[in-house]
Design a protein around this motif. Sequence first.
Motif, short mmCIF file in Angstrom:
data_model
loop_
_atom_site.label_atom_id
_atom_site.label_comp_id
_atom_site.label_asym_id
_atom_site.label_seq_id
_atom_site.Cartn_x
_atom_site.Cartn_y
_atom_site.Cartn_z
N VAL A 152 -6.09 54.39 12.07
CA VAL A 152 -6.10 53.60 13.30
C VAL A 152 -5.65 54.50 14.45
O VAL A 152 -4.64 55.19 14.34
CB VAL A 152 -5.13 52.40 13.18
CG1 VAL A 152 -5.07 51.62 14.49
CG2 VAL A 152 -5.51 51.50 12.01
N VAL A 153 -6.42 54.49 15.54
CA VAL A 153 -6.01 55.16 16.78
C VAL A 153 -5.88 54.07 17.84
O VAL A 153 -6.86 53.42 18.18
CB VAL A 153 -7.04 56.21 17.25
CG1 VAL A 153 -6.58 56.90 18.54
CG2 VAL A 153 -7.30 57.24 16.15
N THR A 231 -2.07 56.48 14.62
CA THR A 231 -1.48 57.20 15.74
C THR A 231 -1.57 56.31 16.97
O THR A 231 -2.48 55.47 17.08
CB THR A 231 -2.11 58.59 15.95
OG1 THR A 231 -1.29 59.32 16.87
CG2 THR A 231 -3.53 58.51 16.50
N ALA A 232 -0.58 56.44 17.87
CA ALA A 232 -0.47 55.48 18.97
C ALA A 232 -0.05 56.16 20.26
O ALA A 232 0.72 57.12 20.26
CB ALA A 232 0.55 54.40 18.61
N ASN A 248 -9.10 51.69 17.68
CA ASN A 248 -10.19 52.32 16.94
C ASN A 248 -9.80 52.37 15.48
O ASN A 248 -8.74 52.87 15.13
CB ASN A 248 -10.41 53.74 17.49
CG ASN A 248 -11.49 54.48 16.74
OD1 ASN A 248 -11.21 55.13 15.73
ND2 ASN A 248 -12.72 54.38 17.20
#
Lengths: 338, 338
Positions: A152-153, A231-232, A248
């Motif tokens: 997940v982005v 990542t965030a 995403n």
Amino acid sequence: MLLKSYNIAIVGPMGMVGRKITSILAERDFPINKLKLLGTEKNKGKKVTFKERTIYTEVAKKGAFKDVDIAFFCAGNEVSKDLAPIAIEEGALVIDNSSRWRMDPKIPLVVPEVNPEDLDWHQGLVANPNCSTIQMLVVLKPIHRRYGIKRVVVSTYQAVSGTGKRAIDELNSQVEDYISKNRITNSVYPYQILFNALPHIDSFLDTGYTKEEMKMIDETKKILGKDIQVTATTVRIPVFTAHAESVNVETKLPMDIDDLTTILNYSKGIKVLDYPGKNIYPIPINCAGKDHVFVGRIRKDYSIENGVNMWIVADNLRKGAALNAVQIAETLIDRDLL
Amino acid sequence: MLLKSYNIAIVGPMGMVGRKITSILAERDFPINKLKLLGTEKNKGKKVTFKERTIYTEVAKKGAFKDVDIAFFCAGNEVSKDLAPIAIEEGALVIDNSSRWRMDPKIPLVVPEVNPEDLDWHQGLVANPNCSTIQMLVVLKPIHRRYGIKRVVVSTYQAVSGTGKRAIDELNSQVEDYISKNRITNSVYPYQILFNALPHIDSFLDTGYTKEEMKMIDETKKILGKDIQVTATTVRIPVFTAHAESVNVETKLPMDIDDLTTILNYSKGIKVLDYPGKNIYPIPINCAGKDHVFVGRIRKDYSIENGVNMWIVADNLRKGAALNAVQIAETLIDRDLL
């Protein structure tokens, strides 16, 4: 059948989340026998109206939890650290909104639509996740169940109410300064938030990440599974209420976007708003005050084999905090875990 | 040595980008012999001051480009489509700010810091990329050169000035309505932009993507190389000037974040602002009016083997449009391509 009713305490009743918990308990007709509002010495005796009754704030301290069944803690990490163990000892079940206990492996971290089963192993305290984590996970869970999430982005667009009332006041006073052509001043945020975007929520760690970013990463792994990569980038924008997220997702199995949308549509707690040609997509001003997590702009990501982009919006004070806490209490009752 | 000077035309001189080109030509002391401002019938005769001279707007039409060396087009796709071929025929070199010719394989699409060599094969027209593409590519190019980019996931935070003056006026009038407690109205955007975030820039395609998102994807591939995978979510926020972007990059080769930062620091057109512990990172209100592309929040993405997250901010009217167009003209002169 006589419904059981409960003695409830709210620790930190004068903050934004505390007030919101009080109003949500009333809205949802939570089965309350007695409501105790437990604040600081300074707020002692302050009146709050609850369902046409007047409640006087008492002081949150040792001894105050002896007759309490469920205590909602929303007074920050320090109060949770010091007082939650006492509340548990005195017999209350604590639902804690702070980040103090979230990553403790002995503490369940729960979004009721996502991992209610983790309530089963509670030992007197259940942690409420971070606001931006909650709304993302409500949407990620059904995707993960069906397709298996690899990575997940996420980039966030977060409202100032997440910081508290003084941030709302600061944004309002900056608007007034702008209109009166006064110099715009700031004290809550390091820079003016009006007409700006600050890639800075909570404090910075040595890695260059903010604590807010690490909460989204670590809490997602704790709740959905530690093999999920996240990542965030978390960003504050001049919005009063409701966080938005550009998310995403890469999955293990191929997704059909229509099937995915149907799955989300039928998932608890989610409303799909996705007719872009008719300008229908979730936006903060329309999601503020609502209970659902809203998702739109669902579209295949052509840059990888199994990818999807989404836009997720929810009221950060309701589903992101107070509502989720109350739903934890309701689920504990449903599952007979009190 | 006598420097050559040029006859310059600006088509669309009354728009935000046209005005900005005029002021940037003056600021940079561009070698101008004659400046022609070519607008609509309606704007004929309107006065503009350029370096203490008064210039009267003429009508943009066939015949107007006979004495022009370089024509900056910034009046939208229709005008570029109809009038740019005429301007070329009459002997002008066209630098086109619209999206009309950008994806034409016979037209170079150029960011001078990124692909100046593509100017060498121009046939009378050079296209200026989309604002959000330009600022991203200035930062991606040195990364691509050193590490090879595989994939980019970008989410934008875009200013209303990208839409034009009427959007600036709308945001201002919404602020006034808010302060006077009037109903907030909108006509430029489908919803109120004040205190909101709209995942909607330019129109929607059948795929669910907006044209703005596809511009970022397609233009990046055209400029940097078609094997680079890109996905984008573009969002309008209540900021007047300067677009911000949360950019996640996956590279082929492993990156050392300190080396990467050094490379960016020494790259043309970039300023690194990255001391998060001291609250130093780029923000829109500080980047508006500046020529550089600013980058900060540079940090390893732990969710993949070779990943980095960045926050990129630049003035969308300057580097994102007018400045890049003027730099294209300067580079054409430098490379003796006029």
